[in-house]
Design a protein around this motif. Structure first.
Motif, PDB file in Angstrom:
ATOM      1  N   LEU A 237       3.682  13.232  10.012  1.00 28.64           N
ATOM      2  CA  LEU A 237       3.830  12.194   9.001  1.00 28.64           C
ATOM      3  C   LEU A 237       5.238  12.227   8.419  1.00 28.64           C
ATOM      4  O   LEU A 237       5.819  13.294   8.188  1.00 28.64           O
ATOM      5  CB  LEU A 237       2.803  12.390   7.882  1.00 28.64           C
ATOM      6  CG  LEU A 237       1.330  12.294   8.311  1.00 28.64           C
ATOM      7  CD1 LEU A 237       0.415  12.589   7.116  1.00 28.64           C
ATOM      8  CD2 LEU A 237       1.046  10.922   8.885  1.00 28.64           C
ATOM      9  N   VAL A 238       5.817  11.077   8.192  1.00 30.49           N
ATOM     10  CA  VAL A 238       7.168  10.967   7.624  1.00 30.49           C
ATOM     11  C   VAL A 238       7.058  10.957   6.108  1.00 30.49           C
ATOM     12  O   VAL A 238       6.344  10.137   5.524  1.00 30.49           O
ATOM     13  CB  VAL A 238       7.866   9.684   8.125  1.00 30.49           C
ATOM     14  CG1 VAL A 238       9.249   9.564   7.522  1.00 30.49           C
ATOM     15  CG2 VAL A 238       7.926   9.681   9.640  1.00 30.49           C
ATOM     16  N   GLU A 239       7.777  11.911   5.451  1.00 27.36           N
ATOM     17  CA  GLU A 239       7.746  11.996   3.993  1.00 27.36           C
ATOM     18  C   GLU A 239       8.906  11.203   3.410  1.00 27.36           C
ATOM     19  O   GLU A 239      10.030  11.238   3.905  1.00 27.36           O
ATOM     20  CB  GLU A 239       7.848  13.459   3.547  1.00 27.36           C
ATOM     21  CG  GLU A 239       6.674  14.317   4.015  1.00 27.36           C
ATOM     22  CD  GLU A 239       6.795  15.734   3.495  1.00 27.36           C
ATOM     23  OE1 GLU A 239       7.813  16.019   2.805  1.00 27.36           O
ATOM     24  OE2 GLU A 239       5.897  16.545   3.769  1.00 27.36           O
ATOM     25  N   THR A 240       8.614  10.463   2.376  1.00 29.75           N
ATOM     26  CA  THR A 240       9.649   9.670   1.706  1.00 29.75           C
ATOM     27  C   THR A 240      10.547  10.574   0.864  1.00 29.75           C
ATOM     28  O   THR A 240      10.084  11.497   0.202  1.00 29.75           O
ATOM     29  CB  THR A 240       9.000   8.605   0.821  1.00 29.75           C
ATOM     30  OG1 THR A 240       8.141   9.254  -0.122  1.00 29.75           O
ATOM     31  CG2 THR A 240       8.170   7.643   1.638  1.00 29.75           C
ATOM     32  N   LYS A 241      11.865  10.292   0.895  1.00 32.78           N
ATOM     33  CA  LYS A 241      12.835  11.073   0.116  1.00 32.78           C
ATOM     34  C   LYS A 241      13.288  10.334  -1.147  1.00 32.78           C
ATOM     35  O   LYS A 241      13.698  10.958  -2.111  1.00 32.78           O
ATOM     36  CB  LYS A 241      14.040  11.387   0.987  1.00 32.78           C
ATOM     37  CG  LYS A 241      13.690  12.246   2.199  1.00 32.78           C
ATOM     38  CD  LYS A 241      14.932  12.566   3.014  1.00 32.78           C
ATOM     39  CE  LYS A 241      14.591  13.430   4.223  1.00 32.78           C
ATOM     40  NZ  LYS A 241      15.780  13.755   5.051  1.00 32.78           N
ATOM     41  N   VAL A 243      12.047   7.593  -3.971  1.00 34.31           N
ATOM     42  CA  VAL A 243      10.892   6.895  -4.510  1.00 34.31           C
ATOM     43  C   VAL A 243      11.366   5.958  -5.602  1.00 34.31           C
ATOM     44  O   VAL A 243      12.084   6.366  -6.518  1.00 34.31           O
ATOM     45  CB  VAL A 243       9.843   7.880  -5.069  1.00 34.31           C
ATOM     46  CG1 VAL A 243       8.658   7.118  -5.645  1.00 34.31           C
ATOM     47  CG2 VAL A 243       9.396   8.830  -3.967  1.00 34.31           C
TER      48      VAL A 243
END
Length: 387
Positions: A237-241, A243
């Motif tokens: 899963l790609v984590e957002t940096k 927000v």
């Protein structure tokens, strides 16, 4: 209804397994001996029992023309043989006995209706629901009278050896309806050819299905099971940096409704006693100066909304209602206060206006109230220009 009852023939039931109760059994034995075992039919005889087949069983098939010719010869010889010991024959042949009886008996010949019943082919189907045509083995049969029986179930009798000769149509109760001509001779000529083609078609489909199963490497169930057991690639899963909160969006009312509400408040604020009725307000909104196309129901809806917001006060009955603007409503009309669902007046709209020459219509009762409102409606239709 069967053919024999329709022809007036009474059927007598015989005891099974008792040959003396059925004189025709003697003729059947002669035909079985003389016809079925005829030398011309060698290799086609099937035997008298399932477990008594001849050695050459099924080795050849007899042509139909040969079968009819030999059958005619055997039956003629069977009837011409003398020495019959029945009560009627008394040593004579069947031909002589029949000739004597035929010469002195009253002969009743079959009618055309009975001839039609002798046709052994029969099909029960529904006529076409639009024009009444009858479809049989890809041939189409139709007559003018069939339009009266469209969609009904009928019985069709026909010659199995000549399907193109036409049909004779009967009702389910046995009533003769009429003949039907073969209009589209695109199907089979006889019943045997139609059944043979249908059998070959079924065999061909079965062979094609079997061939398809042989070419198919695995079954569909096995293929589905292998797909379920196959490993799926695991994608991390790609984590957002970064927000960012999305700004809240508020739904704005339709611009036309905002202008309509502002026009109502401004008109009430400039009217004497700050009061007017629904009819006058509707005419004002539809006037050339305002130019907002509005129905009476829309005016009622906007006044109800303004009253709910505390910007006007409504008095009167449901059919005829008057509105009086409040102090907050005047402030919004002059631009001193704002409301998110009411159009804010522009700078050019804040100029002073001459007071409107209109007659206030306060809530009263009786005919005087209606007459005063009518005068107010005619007087308020005259708009004034800006300074």
């Amino acid at each position: 209804m069967g053919v024999l009852p329709q022809m007036g023939i009474k059927v007598h039931w015989a005891t099974p397994g008792h040959g003396q109760a059925k004189p025709i059994e003697r003729s059947f034995r002669d035909l079985a001996d003389d016809l079925a075992r005829h030398p011309a039919f060698a290799g086609a005889y099937v035997g008298n029992r399932p477990d008594a087949k001849p050695e050459d069983y099924g080795s050849r098939a007899v042509p139909l023309a040969d079968l009819l010719e030999v059958t005619e010869e055997v039956i003629a010889a069977h009837n011409a043989r003398p020495g019959r010991l029945t009560d009627n024959a008394r040593g004579r042949s069947f031909d002589d006995t029949f000739a004597e009886s035929y010469a002195k008996s009253r002969i009743v010949k079959a009618t055309a209706e009975q001839h039609r019943l002798w046709l052994m082919g029969q099909e029960v189907r529904k006529l076409q629901k639009h024009h009444g045509a009858f479809k049989l083995f890809e041939n189409s049969y139709w007559a003018d009278w069939m339009n009266e029986y469209v969609g009904q179930k009928v019985v069709a009798r026909f010659d199995p050896e000549d399907l193109h000769a036409g049909l004779f149509i009967y009702s389910l109760s046995g009533e003769f309806l009429g003949p039907a001509e073969c209009r589209e001779k695109v199907g089979f000529f006889d019943l045997v050819g139609a059944k043979t083609a249908a059998r070959l078609k079924r065999q061909r489909r079965a062979a094609e299905k079997k061939l398809l199963d042989l070419h198919r490497p695995i079954s569909i169930d096995q293929w589905a099971a292998e797909l379920r057991e196959a490993r799926r690639p695991e994608t991390p899963l790609v984590e957002t940096k970064v927000v960012e909160l999305a700004p809240a969006r508020t739904r704005k009312p339709v611009t036309l409704r905002r202008h309509r509400r502002l026009a109502i408040l401004r008109f009430l604020g400039e009217s004497p006693s700050y009061t007017s009725n629904e009819s006058i307000l509707t005419d004002m909104l539809n006037s050339n100066e305002i130019g907002i196309d509005t129905s009476r129901d829309q005016t009622k809806t906007e006044l109800a909304w303004l009253a709910e917001m505390g910007l006007v006060q409504l008095v009167g009955c449901e059919e005829f209602r008057a509105a009086t603007v409040t102090a907050r409503g005047v402030d919004i009309a002059l631009g001193r206060a704002t409301h998110p669902e009411i159009q804010r007046p522009g700078a050019e709209g804040l100029t002073c206006r001459r007071p409107a020459r209109s007659i206030s219509c306060r809530p009263r009762s009786g005919h005087g109230f209606r007459r005063s409102c009518a005068r107010a409606a005619s007087a308020s239709m005259r708009m004034w220009p800006r300074r």
